[in-house]
Design a protein around this motif. Structure first.
Motif, PDB file in Angstrom:
ATOM      1  N   LEU A   3      14.392 -52.968  57.409  1.00 14.74           N
ATOM      2  CA  LEU A   3      15.120 -52.286  56.341  1.00 14.74           C
ATOM      3  C   LEU A   3      15.894 -53.274  55.461  1.00 14.74           C
ATOM      4  CD1 LEU A   3      15.813 -49.614  55.053  1.00 14.74           C
ATOM      5  CD2 LEU A   3      17.678 -49.371  56.683  1.00 14.74           C
ATOM      6  N   ARG A   4      16.524 -54.242  56.064  1.00 10.21           N
ATOM      7  CA  ARG A   4      17.310 -55.223  55.298  1.00 10.21           C
ATOM      8  C   ARG A   4      16.413 -56.001  54.338  1.00 10.21           C
ATOM      9  NH1 ARG A   4      22.244 -57.471  55.159  1.00 10.21           N
ATOM     10  NH2 ARG A   4      22.446 -59.676  54.699  1.00 10.21           N
ATOM     11  N   GLY A   5      15.249 -56.408  54.802  1.00  5.86           N
ATOM     12  CA  GLY A   5      14.312 -57.152  53.967  1.00  5.86           C
ATOM     13  C   GLY A   5      13.821 -56.310  52.799  1.00  5.86           C
ATOM     14  N   LEU A   6      13.526 -55.059  53.062  1.00  6.99           N
ATOM     15  CA  LEU A   6      13.082 -54.150  52.010  1.00  6.99           C
ATOM     16  C   LEU A   6      14.189 -53.942  50.988  1.00  6.99           C
ATOM     17  CD1 LEU A   6      10.995 -52.256  50.807  1.00  6.99           C
ATOM     18  CD2 LEU A   6      11.817 -50.475  52.365  1.00  6.99           C
ATOM     19  N   SER A   7      15.399 -53.773  51.459  1.00  7.54           N
ATOM     20  CA  SER A   7      16.541 -53.597  50.574  1.00  7.54           C
ATOM     21  C   SER A   7      16.710 -54.807  49.658  1.00  7.54           C
ATOM     22  CB  SER A   7      17.799 -53.373  51.404  1.00  7.54           C
ATOM     23  OG  SER A   7      18.920 -53.218  50.579  1.00  7.54           O
ATOM     24  N   GLU A   8      16.582 -55.995  50.195  1.00  3.47           N
ATOM     25  CA  GLU A   8      16.707 -57.211  49.392  1.00  3.47           C
ATOM     26  C   GLU A   8      15.617 -57.300  48.335  1.00  3.47           C
ATOM     27  OE1 GLU A   8      16.809 -60.410  52.233  1.00  3.47           O
ATOM     28  OE2 GLU A   8      18.829 -59.884  52.917  1.00  3.47           O
ATOM     29  N   ILE A   9      14.411 -56.895  48.684  1.00  3.79           N
ATOM     30  CA  ILE A   9      13.294 -56.908  47.729  1.00  3.79           C
ATOM     31  C   ILE A   9      13.553 -55.919  46.595  1.00  3.79           C
ATOM     32  CG2 ILE A   9      10.857 -56.301  47.435  1.00  3.79           C
ATOM     33  CD1 ILE A   9      10.412 -57.489  50.272  1.00  3.79           C
ATOM     34  N   ILE A  10      14.050 -54.756  46.934  1.00  5.07           N
ATOM     35  CA  ILE A  10      14.346 -53.736  45.917  1.00  5.07           C
ATOM     36  C   ILE A  10      15.443 -54.231  44.980  1.00  5.07           C
ATOM     37  CG2 ILE A  10      15.317 -51.421  45.558  1.00  5.07           C
ATOM     38  CD1 ILE A  10      13.783 -50.586  48.127  1.00  5.07           C
ATOM     39  N   VAL A  11      16.488 -54.811  45.510  1.00  6.85           N
ATOM     40  CA  VAL A  11      17.585 -55.331  44.685  1.00  6.85           C
ATOM     41  C   VAL A  11      17.070 -56.437  43.765  1.00  6.85           C
ATOM     42  CG1 VAL A  11      19.753 -56.625  44.745  1.00  6.85           C
ATOM     43  CG2 VAL A  11      19.441 -54.654  46.256  1.00  6.85           C
ATOM     44  N   GLU A  12      16.272 -57.339  44.308  1.00  8.50           N
ATOM     45  CA  GLU A  12      15.723 -58.432  43.499  1.00  8.50           C
ATOM     46  C   GLU A  12      14.843 -57.885  42.376  1.00  8.50           C
ATOM     47  OE1 GLU A  12      12.855 -62.373  43.936  1.00  8.50           O
ATOM     48  OE2 GLU A  12      13.519 -61.315  45.737  1.00  8.50           O
ATOM     49  N   PHE A  13      14.005 -56.896  42.687  1.00  8.78           N
ATOM     50  CA  PHE A  13      13.152 -56.281  41.674  1.00  8.78           C
ATOM     51  C   PHE A  13      13.999 -55.642  40.581  1.00  8.78           C
ATOM     52  CE2 PHE A  13      11.164 -52.390  40.043  1.00  8.78           C
ATOM     53  CZ  PHE A  13      10.073 -52.950  39.395  1.00  8.78           C
ATOM     54  N   TYR A  14      15.031 -54.889  40.974  1.00  6.23           N
ATOM     55  CA  TYR A  14      15.899 -54.214  40.010  1.00  6.23           C
ATOM     56  C   TYR A  14      16.588 -55.231  39.094  1.00  6.23           C
ATOM     57  CZ  TYR A  14      19.714 -51.585  37.978  1.00  6.23           C
ATOM     58  OH  TYR A  14      20.594 -51.042  37.094  1.00  6.23           O
ATOM     59  N   GLU A  15      17.083 -56.312  39.660  1.00  8.96           N
ATOM     60  CA  GLU A  15      17.756 -57.337  38.862  1.00  8.96           C
ATOM     61  C   GLU A  15      16.803 -57.977  37.852  1.00  8.96           C
ATOM     62  OE1 GLU A  15      19.436 -59.864  41.866  1.00  8.96           O
ATOM     63  OE2 GLU A  15      21.220 -58.587  42.091  1.00  8.96           O
ATOM     64  N   LYS A  16      15.571 -58.258  38.278  1.00  2.32           N
ATOM     65  CA  LYS A  16      14.590 -58.853  37.369  1.00  2.32           C
ATOM     66  C   LYS A  16      14.191 -57.871  36.274  1.00  2.32           C
ATOM     67  CE  LYS A  16      12.704 -62.317  40.449  1.00  2.32           C
ATOM     68  NZ  LYS A  16      11.546 -62.854  41.143  1.00  2.32           N
ATOM     69  N   LEU A  17      14.011 -56.612  36.642  1.00  6.91           N
ATOM     70  CA  LEU A  17      13.657 -55.587  35.662  1.00  6.91           C
ATOM     71  C   LEU A  17      14.785 -55.407  34.646  1.00  6.91           C
ATOM     72  CD1 LEU A  17      11.663 -53.401  34.704  1.00  6.91           C
ATOM     73  CD2 LEU A  17      12.825 -51.815  36.259  1.00  6.91           C
ATOM     74  N   SER A  18      16.021 -55.366  35.122  1.00 14.98           N
ATOM     75  CA  SER A  18      17.174 -55.218  34.233  1.00 14.98           C
ATOM     76  C   SER A  18      17.298 -56.407  33.294  1.00 14.98           C
ATOM     77  CB  SER A  18      18.458 -55.066  35.041  1.00 14.98           C
ATOM     78  OG  SER A  18      18.465 -53.866  35.750  1.00 14.98           O
TER      79      SER A  18
END
Length: 81
Positions: A3-18
């Motif tokens: 779960l922690r790894g998935l959460s980090e991937i989602i946050v990284e994706f969101y930051e790049k998209l933003s």
């Protein structure tokens, strides 16, 4: 995947998209929030301020200020329908 790894991937994706979205919008002279407002109105057509504010996740007072600022950015010679 944990779960922690998935959460980090989602946050990284969101930051790049933003970041990408901000860079695209910046060239238009608008803020990201203003671009989102225009996008929603463009898709919805006629929409009540209350409904637009809800879609944007802001209060109607905040939206009123934002719309007033957008109207001031309108190029000379354009008309409100």
């Amino acid at each position: 995947m944990e779960l922690r790894g998935l959460s980090e991937i989602i946050v990284e994706f969101y930051e790049k998209l933003s970041s990408w979205e901000d860079s695209v919008v910046r060239d238009s002279g608008l803020t990201t929030a203003q671009a989102h407002t225009i996008e929603i109105v463009g898709h919805a057509g006629s929409i009540k301020m209350k409904d637009l504010a809800e879609k944007l996740g802001v209060t109607t007072g905040t939206l009123t200020v934002a719309v007033d600022r957008l109207e001031k950015k309108r190029p000379t010679g354009t008309k409100t329908p």
